[in-house]
Design a protein around this motif. Sequence first.
Motif, PDB file in Angstrom:
ATOM      1  N   ALA A  25      -1.742  11.643   0.268  1.00 48.19           N
ATOM      2  CA  ALA A  25      -2.512  12.607   0.454  1.00 48.19           C
ATOM      3  C   ALA A  25      -3.918  12.577   0.332  1.00 48.19           C
ATOM      4  O   ALA A  25      -4.649  13.539   0.656  1.00 48.19           O
ATOM      5  N   THR A  26      -4.269  11.408  -0.686  1.00 46.56           N
ATOM      6  CA  THR A  26      -5.672  11.266  -0.752  1.00 46.56           C
ATOM      7  C   THR A  26      -6.386  10.187  -0.295  1.00 46.56           C
ATOM      8  O   THR A  26      -7.531  10.206  -0.160  1.00 46.56           O
ATOM      9  N   GLN A  27      -5.427   9.129   0.017  1.00 49.76           N
ATOM     10  CA  GLN A  27      -6.321   7.763   0.462  1.00 49.76           C
ATOM     11  C   GLN A  27      -5.765   7.489   1.588  1.00 49.76           C
ATOM     12  O   GLN A  27      -6.238   6.283   2.427  1.00 49.76           O
ATOM     13  N   THR A  28      -5.225   8.470   2.798  1.00 50.57           N
ATOM     14  CA  THR A  28      -5.088   8.092   4.130  1.00 50.57           C
ATOM     15  C   THR A  28      -5.637   9.498   4.962  1.00 50.57           C
ATOM     16  O   THR A  28      -6.404  10.337   4.256  1.00 50.57           O
ATOM     17  N   ASP A  29      -5.370   9.507   6.172  1.00 51.34           N
ATOM     18  CA  ASP A  29      -6.036  10.671   6.954  1.00 51.34           C
ATOM     19  C   ASP A  29      -5.022  11.805   6.751  1.00 51.34           C
ATOM     20  O   ASP A  29      -5.280  12.805   7.505  1.00 51.34           O
ATOM     21  N   PRO A 144       3.526  -0.251  16.683  1.00 51.55           N
ATOM     22  CA  PRO A 144       2.017   0.378  16.815  1.00 51.55           C
ATOM     23  C   PRO A 144       2.128   1.804  16.313  1.00 51.55           C
ATOM     24  O   PRO A 144       1.048   2.352  15.842  1.00 51.55           O
ATOM     25  N   ARG A 145       3.456   2.378  15.848  1.00 50.62           N
ATOM     26  CA  ARG A 145       3.471   3.517  15.062  1.00 50.62           C
ATOM     27  C   ARG A 145       3.623   3.518  13.708  1.00 50.62           C
ATOM     28  O   ARG A 145       3.598   4.353  13.326  1.00 50.62           O
ATOM     29  N   VAL A 146       3.680   2.328  13.295  1.00 52.92           N
ATOM     30  CA  VAL A 146       3.733   2.021  11.844  1.00 52.92           C
ATOM     31  C   VAL A 146       2.328   1.670  11.179  1.00 52.92           C
ATOM     32  O   VAL A 146       1.799   0.712  11.816  1.00 52.92           O
ATOM     33  N   ARG A 147       2.127   2.294  10.085  1.00 53.34           N
ATOM     34  CA  ARG A 147       0.930   1.826   9.335  1.00 53.34           C
ATOM     35  C   ARG A 147       1.294   1.646   8.016  1.00 53.34           C
ATOM     36  O   ARG A 147       2.212   2.300   7.259  1.00 53.34           O
ATOM     37  N   LEU A 148       0.690   0.357   7.504  1.00 50.19           N
ATOM     38  CA  LEU A 148       1.133   0.001   6.204  1.00 50.19           C
ATOM     39  C   LEU A 148       0.064   0.015   5.328  1.00 50.19           C
ATOM     40  O   LEU A 148      -0.879  -0.031   5.477  1.00 50.19           O
ATOM     41  N   TYR A 149       0.478   0.522   3.984  1.00 52.50           N
ATOM     42  CA  TYR A 149      -0.162   0.751   2.876  1.00 52.50           C
ATOM     43  C   TYR A 149       0.008  -0.067   1.467  1.00 52.50           C
ATOM     44  O   TYR A 149       1.396  -0.283   1.227  1.00 52.50           O
ATOM     45  N   GLU A 150      -0.826  -0.313   0.743  1.00 50.87           N
ATOM     46  CA  GLU A 150      -0.644  -0.619  -0.515  1.00 50.87           C
ATOM     47  C   GLU A 150      -0.718   0.281  -1.750  1.00 50.87           C
ATOM     48  O   GLU A 150      -1.762   0.295  -2.210  1.00 50.87           O
TER      49      GLU A 150
END
Length: 190
Positions: A25-29, A144-150
């Motif tokens: 909620a705070t570090q992505t769009d 392409p629909r997948v975004r990865l986050y650490e």
Amino acid sequence: MKIGLFFGSFNPIHLGHLIIANYMATQTDLDRVWLVVSPQNPLKPKKTLARDRDRLHLVRLGIADNTRLRASDVEFQLPQPSYTIDTLTFLKEKYPEHQFVLIMGGDNLASLHLWKNYEQLLAGYDIYVYKRPGADLGALADHPRVRLYEVPPLDISATYIRDCIKAGKSVRYLVPDAVLEYLESGTLYR
Ligand code: ATP
């Protein structure tokens, strides 16, 4: 608004869940994250699963005054078992002004190809994935629909928390204080 949906049984909600929700909620769009509480599956054993309303209440206590997060009981009114694609279709119709995105762990991404209508899911929705230590992301990691986050990992589970409570051990610092208070004042998971 762009809203991330984080599905779970939240039995009970713990800091592992909240760290992920708040990160997204705070570090992505994303503008908001909704924690969607899965209802009891009538076909599954209910022994360790607290009632829907209790789990929802605990999620609300856990979220407290964080205005970027919201507890959702949308699946309580949908036919069961509730498949993610059906819930997404329902939400899309109910809230045409919002754009919905799925949030899941890398372990779930690895088995996404087994989900109902997963191709439709990937065609219509972005998926924000937080990596889990030691978990393989599988073949869809490059989709392409997948975004990865650490997201900083916290290795606790609701099962561990229930086991602690049952054994009379403290779960302080593993759940938010308001959740702790509720758990300590009642008979849930004992
Ligand atoms: P249980 O131990 O009862 O299976 P859980 O803690 O894994 O519960 P769920 O409510 O099923 O909780 O979790 C919702 C989602 O959050 C699941 O996809 C789960 O994999 C993920 N999750 C739960 N705990 C963590 C954690 N500590 N770190 C990252 N992801 C987690």
